[in-house]
Scaffold this motif. Structure first.
Motif, short mmCIF file in Angstrom:
data_model
loop_
_atom_site.label_atom_id
_atom_site.label_comp_id
_atom_site.label_asym_id
_atom_site.label_seq_id
_atom_site.Cartn_x
_atom_site.Cartn_y
_atom_site.Cartn_z
N ILE A 3 39.21 43.87 54.94
CA ILE A 3 40.39 44.35 54.23
C ILE A 3 40.08 44.53 52.75
O ILE A 3 39.49 43.65 52.12
N ALA A 4 40.49 45.67 52.19
CA ALA A 4 40.38 45.92 50.75
C ALA A 4 41.74 45.66 50.12
O ALA A 4 42.76 46.12 50.62
N VAL A 5 41.76 44.93 49.01
CA VAL A 5 43.00 44.65 48.30
C VAL A 5 42.89 45.24 46.89
O VAL A 5 41.96 44.91 46.14
N ALA A 6 43.82 46.13 46.55
CA ALA A 6 43.84 46.74 45.22
C ALA A 6 44.05 45.66 44.18
O ALA A 6 45.00 44.88 44.25
N SER A 7 43.13 45.59 43.21
CA SER A 7 43.22 44.56 42.18
C SER A 7 42.47 45.02 40.93
O SER A 7 41.27 44.81 40.81
N GLN A 8 43.19 45.63 40.02
CA GLN A 8 42.56 46.14 38.80
C GLN A 8 41.94 45.02 37.97
O GLN A 8 40.96 45.25 37.27
N ASN A 9 42.48 43.80 38.05
CA ASN A 9 41.94 42.69 37.26
C ASN A 9 41.13 41.70 38.10
O ASN A 9 40.70 40.67 37.60
N PHE A 10 40.95 42.01 39.39
CA PHE A 10 40.23 41.14 40.34
C PHE A 10 40.87 39.76 40.46
O PHE A 10 40.22 38.80 40.85
N ARG A 11 42.17 39.65 40.13
CA ARG A 11 42.88 38.37 40.26
C ARG A 11 44.20 38.49 41.00
O ARG A 11 44.61 37.53 41.65
N THR A 12 44.88 39.63 40.87
CA THR A 12 46.18 39.80 41.51
C THR A 12 46.24 41.15 42.23
O THR A 12 45.50 42.08 41.91
N VAL A 13 47.15 41.23 43.20
CA VAL A 13 47.38 42.49 43.90
C VAL A 13 48.08 43.42 42.91
O VAL A 13 49.05 43.04 42.27
N THR A 14 47.57 44.64 42.78
CA THR A 14 48.15 45.59 41.83
C THR A 14 48.72 46.79 42.56
O THR A 14 48.33 47.11 43.69
N PRO A 15 49.67 47.49 41.93
CA PRO A 15 50.31 48.65 42.54
C PRO A 15 49.46 49.92 42.40
O PRO A 15 48.33 49.87 41.93
N HIS A 16 50.08 51.02 42.79
CA HIS A 16 49.49 52.36 42.63
C HIS A 16 48.17 52.49 43.37
O HIS A 16 47.12 52.78 42.79
N ALA A 17 48.22 52.31 44.67
CA ALA A 17 47.02 52.30 45.50
C ALA A 17 46.13 53.52 45.29
O ALA A 17 44.91 53.39 45.21
N GLY A 18 46.71 54.69 45.18
CA GLY A 18 45.92 55.91 45.06
C GLY A 18 45.14 56.01 43.77
O GLY A 18 44.09 56.64 43.72
N LYS A 19 45.64 55.39 42.72
CA LYS A 19 44.98 55.46 41.43
C LYS A 19 44.09 54.25 41.15
O LYS A 19 43.33 54.24 40.19
N ARG A 21 41.08 51.74 41.17
CA ARG A 21 39.63 51.92 41.27
C ARG A 21 38.92 50.61 41.55
O ARG A 21 37.72 50.60 41.81
N ARG A 22 39.65 49.51 41.50
CA ARG A 22 39.05 48.20 41.75
C ARG A 22 39.70 47.56 42.97
O ARG A 22 40.92 47.50 43.07
N PHE A 23 38.85 47.08 43.86
CA PHE A 23 39.32 46.44 45.09
C PHE A 23 38.50 45.20 45.36
O PHE A 23 37.29 45.18 45.16
N LEU A 24 39.18 44.16 45.82
CA LEU A 24 38.52 42.99 46.37
C LEU A 24 38.38 43.22 47.86
O LEU A 24 39.33 43.66 48.52
N ILE A 25 37.22 42.94 48.42
CA ILE A 25 36.99 43.13 49.84
C ILE A 25 36.95 41.75 50.50
O ILE A 25 36.21 40.86 50.06
N PHE A 26 37.78 41.58 51.53
CA PHE A 26 37.85 40.31 52.24
C PHE A 26 37.46 40.48 53.70
O PHE A 26 37.75 41.50 54.32
N GLU A 27 36.81 39.46 54.23
CA GLU A 27 36.57 39.31 55.66
C GLU A 27 37.57 38.26 56.12
O GLU A 27 37.67 37.19 55.53
N VAL A 28 38.33 38.60 57.17
CA VAL A 28 39.33 37.66 57.66
C VAL A 28 39.20 37.54 59.18
O VAL A 28 39.23 38.54 59.89
N ALA A 29 39.04 36.31 59.62
CA ALA A 29 39.03 36.02 61.05
C ALA A 29 40.36 35.33 61.39
O ALA A 29 40.90 34.59 60.57
#
Length: 121
Positions: A3-19, A21-29
């Motif tokens: 799962i990719a989570v939009a996070s411009q600051n790499f700390r919180t979920v951020t809005p505006h998915a289309g714009k 440019r920074r995503f945290l990538i998670f592996e979730v079981a």
């Protein structure tokens, strides 16, 4: 699940998915906490709002994308690539990823998306 989570600051979920440019990538079981597996820091031309290529995209490696908001165009573009796009009110990226995998992710509050090309907000 990846799962990719939009996070411009790499700390919180951020809005505006289309714009975004920074995503945290998670592996979730199932039943396990989300584990950060990487980060994307894309150039502007690879934001989904700007990307017009038919070729591969770095987000092609995930099954879902989570953001604080996502326009219909973003959702359509992701679906065309076989990726589920979800908007959430959750602000913690790891919790958002774990919640999506568990089927309990809180949806985002509805709001208007007013992009000229109907893309991505």
């Amino acid at each position: 699940m990846r799962i990719a989570v939009a996070s411009q600051n790499f700390r919180t979920v951020t809005p505006h998915a289309g714009k975004t440019r920074r995503f945290l990538i998670f592996e979730v079981a199932t039943g396990a906490p989300a584990r950060e597996a990487g980060r994307l820091d894309l150039p502007k031309e690879l934001s989904i709002h700007e990307f017009r290529g038919e070729g591969p995209h770095p987000l092609d490696e995930v099954e879902a994308v989570i953001a604080g908001s996502a326009g219909e165009g973003f959702v359509r573009r992701m679906a065309a690539r076989g990726i589920r796009a979800v908007a959430t009110a959750e602000t913690d990226p790891a919790e958002a990823a774990a919640a999506l995998a568990a089927g309990r992710l809180r949806p985002a509050a509805p709001h208007d998306h007013d992009d000229e090309d109907g893309c991505c907000h």
